[in-house]
Write an enzyme that holds these catalytic residues in place. Structure first.
Site, PDB file in Angstrom:
ATOM      1  N   ASP A 148       0.885  -0.977  -0.006  1.00  0.00           N
ATOM      2  CA  ASP A 148      -0.074   0.102   0.122  1.00  0.00           C
ATOM      3  C   ASP A 148       0.708   1.137   0.047  1.00  0.00           C
ATOM      4  OD1 ASP A 148      -1.682   1.777   0.598  1.00  0.00           O
ATOM      5  OD2 ASP A 148      -2.678   1.299   2.283  1.00  0.00           O
ATOM      6  N   ASN A 150      -0.314   4.148  -0.545  1.00  0.00           N
ATOM      7  CA  ASN A 150      -0.894   5.367  -0.266  1.00  0.00           C
ATOM      8  C   ASN A 150      -0.783   6.828  -1.117  1.00  0.00           C
ATOM      9  OD1 ASN A 150      -2.815   5.160   1.859  1.00  0.00           O
ATOM     10  ND2 ASN A 150      -1.119   4.627   3.106  1.00  0.00           N
TER      11      ASN A 150
END
Length: 254
Positions: A148, A150
Site C-alpha cells: 500500500d 497510499n
C-alpha cells in the site's frame, strides 16, 4: 509464481470475514500483507501453516496499528525486518524476503490523511524509503516491492481527480515522488498490462463508495527493470471483500 499484495485493515477482522478460506482458494505463492494491526501472539499462525505457508510478521510497537507480513510457500534464504531507521521500524512498515537473487518486499507507506504532522512524516519517509531502495538495488537489483503506497499516481487512478487534487494521497508532491520512484528503475506492473480507467484498490467506507466504484488505486506490485521480461500478468481482485482495500495479483516467472 503468483504474488499478491493485500492491505487487510486488521488481520483479525479480515480472518473473521473469511480471509483464510480466500487465501486457500487464491493460492498465492507469496502473499504480502499490510496494516495487520496485530502483535504476533494475536495471530493464528498455525492456521496459516496448515494452509501451507511459512509466515513472517513485522508488527508495530503500538498495538492495533500498522504492521506488515509475508506469507510464503517457499522458505526464503533470508528475511530482513525494517529499513534500519528506528522511527519507521517501530511502526512495522517494511519486510523483505530474499529468494536466491530475487527479493520480495511488503511495504506499508504512511498515510497523511490525519493531518499536517503525519503528512510531513509521510514525505520524509518517502525520501528515506527511496534512498534505502536505491542502496538496496546495488546489491539486490531484482526486486518486487508490493504494498500500500497510499498514493494515486495519475488521474486515471482516482475516481475524482479534480476534487481530490488537494487530498493526501493525490497531492502533486506525492505523485511527483511516485514518478521519480518509477523512473529510478521500476515498473507499475498493473499498468503494464491494463490501461483501463476505473480500476481501483481502495474505497472509503462512507457514501457506499465501493458499490458505486468511487475508489483510488493505491496498492501496487512494483517490479524492478531487471525482472521486466519475467512479468506475465497483473490483475486487481476486486471481488475479495475482507477489507476496504482489495488484493492485487502479479504473475511473474522467478
Amino acid at each position: 509464481m503468483k504474488i499478491i499484495t493485500y492491505n487487510v485493515n486488521g488481520i483479525r477482522a479480515a480472518l473473521g470475514k473469511g480471509l483464510l478460506g480466500w487465501i486457500k482458494s487464491a493460492d498465492p505463492d507469496i502473499l504480502c500483507l499490510q496494516e495487520i494491526k496485530a502483535q504476533p501472539d494475536q495471530i493464528p499462525v498455525p492456521d496459516f501453516e496448515e494452509a501451507g505457508y511459512k509466515t513472517f510478521w513485522h508488527s508495530a510497537q503500538k498495538k492495533g496499528y500498522s504492521g506488515v507480513a509475508i506469507l510464503t510457500k517457499k522458505q526464503p534464504d533470508h528475511v530482513h525486518y525494517g529499513i534500519d531507521i528506528e522511527k519507521y521500524d517501530n511502526e512495522g512498515r517494511f519486510l523483505r524476503a530474499d529468494y536466491g537473487d530475487v527479493s520480495v518486499v511488503s511495504v506499508y507507506h504512511p498515510s497523511g490523511s490525519s493531518g499536517d504532522e503525519r503528512q510531513a512524516f509521510k514525505m520524509v519517509w518517502l525520501e528515506d524509503f527511496l534512498h534505502h531502495i536505491n542502496a538496496l538495488k546495488k546489491i539486490r537489483p531484482k526486486l518486487v516491492i508490493s504494498g500500500d503506497y497510499n498514493i494515486c499516481h495519475k488521474p486515471i487512478d482516482i475516481h475524482d481527480p479534480i476534487r481530490n487534487a488537494t487530498s493526501s494521497g493525490f497531492l502533486p508532491e506525492e505523485r511527483e515522488w511516485l514518478t521519480r520512484f518509477i523512473e529510478s528503475g521500476f515498473i507499475d506492473s498493473f499498468r503494464r498490462f491494463n490501461s483501463e480507467p476505473k480500476q481501483y484498490t481502495w474505497w472509503s467506507f462512507r457514501a457506499n463508495a465501493r458499490t458505486k466504484n468511487l475508489g483510488w488505486r493505491i496498492d501496487y506490485n512494483m517490479v524492478s527493470l531487471p525482472l521486466e521480461n519475467n512479468m506475465k500478468r497483473s490483475v486487481i481482485l476486486a471481488d475479495a471483500k475482507h477489507s476496504d482495500h482489495c488484493p492485487v495479483l502479479l504473475d511473474i516467472n522467478l
